[in-house]
Write a protein that holds these residues in place. Structure first.
Motif, PDB file in Angstrom:
ATOM      1  N   THR A 196       9.780  -8.529  -5.932  1.00 14.93           N
ATOM      2  CA  THR A 196       9.528  -8.491  -4.330  1.00 14.93           C
ATOM      3  C   THR A 196       8.974  -7.352  -4.010  1.00 14.93           C
ATOM      4  OG1 THR A 196      11.687  -7.179  -4.450  1.00 14.93           O
ATOM      5  CG2 THR A 196      11.857  -9.569  -4.249  1.00 14.93           C
ATOM      6  N   ILE A 197       8.776  -6.961  -2.851  1.00 14.55           N
ATOM      7  CA  ILE A 197       7.993  -5.808  -2.232  1.00 14.55           C
ATOM      8  C   ILE A 197       8.770  -4.574  -2.544  1.00 14.55           C
ATOM      9  CG2 ILE A 197       7.230  -4.470  -0.508  1.00 14.55           C
ATOM     10  CD1 ILE A 197       5.260  -6.304  -1.087  1.00 14.55           C
ATOM     11  N   GLU A 198      10.101  -4.657  -2.330  1.00 12.53           N
ATOM     12  CA  GLU A 198      11.196  -3.875  -2.433  1.00 12.53           C
ATOM     13  C   GLU A 198      11.006  -3.250  -4.005  1.00 12.53           C
ATOM     14  OE1 GLU A 198      13.472  -0.985  -1.575  1.00 12.53           O
ATOM     15  OE2 GLU A 198      12.806  -2.155  -0.152  1.00 12.53           O
ATOM     16  N   ASP A 199      11.139  -4.248  -5.017  1.00 15.93           N
ATOM     17  CA  ASP A 199      10.852  -3.915  -6.356  1.00 15.93           C
ATOM     18  C   ASP A 199       9.784  -3.000  -6.722  1.00 15.93           C
ATOM     19  OD1 ASP A 199      13.334  -5.297  -7.173  1.00 15.93           O
ATOM     20  OD2 ASP A 199      12.290  -6.976  -7.735  1.00 15.93           O
ATOM     21  N   ILE A 200       8.476  -3.430  -6.085  1.00 14.03           N
ATOM     22  CA  ILE A 200       7.506  -2.769  -6.288  1.00 14.03           C
ATOM     23  C   ILE A 200       7.692  -1.338  -5.908  1.00 14.03           C
ATOM     24  CG2 ILE A 200       4.933  -2.213  -5.799  1.00 14.03           C
ATOM     25  CD1 ILE A 200       4.790  -5.418  -4.952  1.00 14.03           C
ATOM     26  N   LYS A 201       8.155  -0.999  -4.596  1.00 13.88           N
ATOM     27  CA  LYS A 201       8.440   0.223  -4.051  1.00 13.88           C
ATOM     28  C   LYS A 201       9.500   1.136  -4.903  1.00 13.88           C
ATOM     29  CE  LYS A 201       7.879  -1.089   0.828  1.00 13.88           C
ATOM     30  NZ  LYS A 201       8.507  -1.436   2.276  1.00 13.88           N
TER      31      LYS A 201
ATOM     32  N   GLU B   1       4.796   7.613   1.270  1.00 15.58           N
ATOM     33  CA  GLU B   1       5.503   6.353   2.171  1.00 15.58           C
ATOM     34  C   GLU B   1       4.615   5.057   1.889  1.00 15.58           C
ATOM     35  OE1 GLU B   1       4.493   6.302   6.393  1.00 15.58           O
ATOM     36  OE2 GLU B   1       4.902   8.647   6.006  1.00 15.58           O
ATOM     37  N   PHE B   2       5.235   3.752   2.028  1.00 13.00           N
ATOM     38  CA  PHE B   2       4.732   2.792   1.769  1.00 13.00           C
ATOM     39  C   PHE B   2       4.309   2.133   3.218  1.00 13.00           C
ATOM     40  CE2 PHE B   2       7.425   3.187  -1.944  1.00 13.00           C
ATOM     41  CZ  PHE B   2       6.496   2.801  -3.217  1.00 13.00           C
ATOM     42  N   VAL B   3       3.217   1.424   3.435  1.00 11.94           N
ATOM     43  CA  VAL B   3       2.596   0.991   4.547  1.00 11.94           C
ATOM     44  C   VAL B   3       3.631  -0.143   4.801  1.00 11.94           C
ATOM     45  CG1 VAL B   3       0.789   0.237   5.951  1.00 11.94           C
ATOM     46  CG2 VAL B   3       0.302   2.040   4.151  1.00 11.94           C
ATOM     47  N   PRO B   4       4.085  -0.386   5.967  1.00 12.68           N
ATOM     48  CA  PRO B   4       4.672  -1.871   6.347  1.00 12.68           C
ATOM     49  C   PRO B   4       3.959  -3.031   6.048  1.00 12.68           C
ATOM     50  CG  PRO B   4       5.254  -0.009   7.931  1.00 12.68           C
ATOM     51  CD  PRO B   4       4.109   0.554   7.207  1.00 12.68           C
TER      52      PRO B   4
ATOM     53  N   MET C  99       0.727  -1.420  -0.202  1.00 11.90           N
ATOM     54  CA  MET C  99       0.079  -0.065  -0.104  1.00 11.90           C
ATOM     55  C   MET C  99       1.005   1.258  -0.014  1.00 11.90           C
ATOM     56  SD  MET C  99      -3.138   1.126   2.446  1.00 11.90           S
ATOM     57  CE  MET C  99      -4.208   0.026   1.908  1.00 11.90           C
ATOM     58  N   LEU C 100       0.560   2.200  -0.857  1.00  8.63           N
ATOM     59  CA  LEU C 100       1.270   3.399  -0.983  1.00  8.63           C
ATOM     60  C   LEU C 100       0.229   4.526  -0.541  1.00  8.63           C
ATOM     61  CD1 LEU C 100       3.728   5.370  -2.244  1.00  8.63           C
ATOM     62  CD2 LEU C 100       2.330   4.991  -4.489  1.00  8.63           C
TER      63      LEU C 100
END
Length: 313
Positions: A268-273, A210-213, A196-197
């Motif tokens: 990965t989540i990091e790639d999305i971010k 920011e991205f929600v943890p 989630m952004l």
């Protein structure tokens, strides 16, 4: 060349599973300028899809030749009112008249057409529509009467960003000649991997995001901390706005952000971010300025619609 013969060929193509476009191309190849028009081919495909087997437009044998009269029109109207999802063939069977007669009554006498339901966020109550109208009217008036009102607004919203989000139909369209086969594409769905952004922006561009943890519940306590970080960002990036109001808005940023991500796959989540952040940064300031200029128009449309949802709301 008789229309009956072309209708027979259309039925043949329909039974073979050909598309309207493929059938139309076959007709043009055989009959040239005498081929039936696209609208007629669509019409016959619809008839066959609804169960019609006859190739004749006139009334079927054993049925009255004057089936289209005031009494029949009233019967069709009542059938539609009883079930607006009835197929034309079902109504024809129920009334003992032809498919074409029912179709003409619906189109010419009752002025009806079959439409798909429009999805909206929720069904609004009268109080909710009145509240939308009052808020939109107040914002529109302030935008007209108060200097630099739009420049004081900071808008925020959240959205899911997916590891894979399928392309839109427009994105996957291709250039083809009239004789080339229509491209095919398998149906795919959004991935389960997502993040989630949260984004805050104004007419000058991005202020804070920011991205929600993972696993974090987005509640009031969480948003208090988000707003504290927003406060610090405004203090650094928009000093003159430090004492101004914050108002929510959502109709422009996320569609633009996601358009650049559709069709891409991230592991990965990091790639999305990383990719979502890059797309956010790539949106020009002029885009944000146009977005806020459109706010006035949207407030006006909301008032004119009496608080109801309107097209592209």
């Amino acid at each position: 060349m008789s229309q009956f013969e072309q209708c027979a060929n259309i039925k043949f193509c329909f039974k073979l599973g050909k598309t309207v476009a493929e059938t139309l191309e076959c007709l043009k190849t055989v009959y040239g300028d005498e081929a039936l028009k696209k609208t007629a081919v669509y019409d016959w495909f619809k008839r066959f899809k609804n169960g019609q087997e006859s190739l004749e437009d006139e009334e079927r044998s054993g049925r009255p030749s004057t089936s289209k009269n005031d009494e029949t029109i009233e019967k069709v109207k009542n059938l539609v009112r009883s079930d607006r999802r009835l197929r034309i063939q079902d109504m024809a069977n129920a009334l003992g008249i032809s498919y074409g007669s029912v179709q003409n009554i619906l189109k010419d006498d009752l002025g009806m057409r079959r439409v798909c339901a429009k999805f909206v966020p929720c069904i609004l109550t009268e109080d909710q529509m009145e509240n939308r109208k009052l808020i939109a009217a107040e914002l529109f008036e302030r935008s007209v009467n108060e200097k630099d009102f739009l420049s004081k607004i900071v808008t925020v919203n959240e959205t899911w960003v997916f590891a894979y989000d399928p392309e839109t139909k427009l994105q996957s369209s291709e250039w083809h000649t009239t004789s080339s086969p229509r491209p095919k594409k398998s149906r795919v769905v959004k991935s389960q991997l997502k993040v989630m952004l949260i984004v805050f922006f104004d007419n000058e561009g991005l202020i804070h995001w920011e991205f929600v943890p993972n696993g974090q519940t987005v509640n009031s306590s969480f948003y208090i901390e988000v707003l504290k970080r927003l406060r610090d960002s405004i203090r650094r990036k928009r000093q003159r706005k430090w004492e101004n109001d914050i108002a929510p808005c959502d109709f422009w940023l996320f569609p633009n952000l996601k358009l650049g991500l559709k069709g891409e796959r991230f592991a990965t989540i990091e790639d999305i971010k990383v990719n979502a952040t890059a797309n956010l940064r790539a949106i020009p300031i002029e885009g944000y300025q146009r977005c806020f200029q459109q706010l006035q128009s949207r407030w006006s449309k909301c008032v004119c619609a009496e608080g109801r949802y309107f097209e592209r709301d």
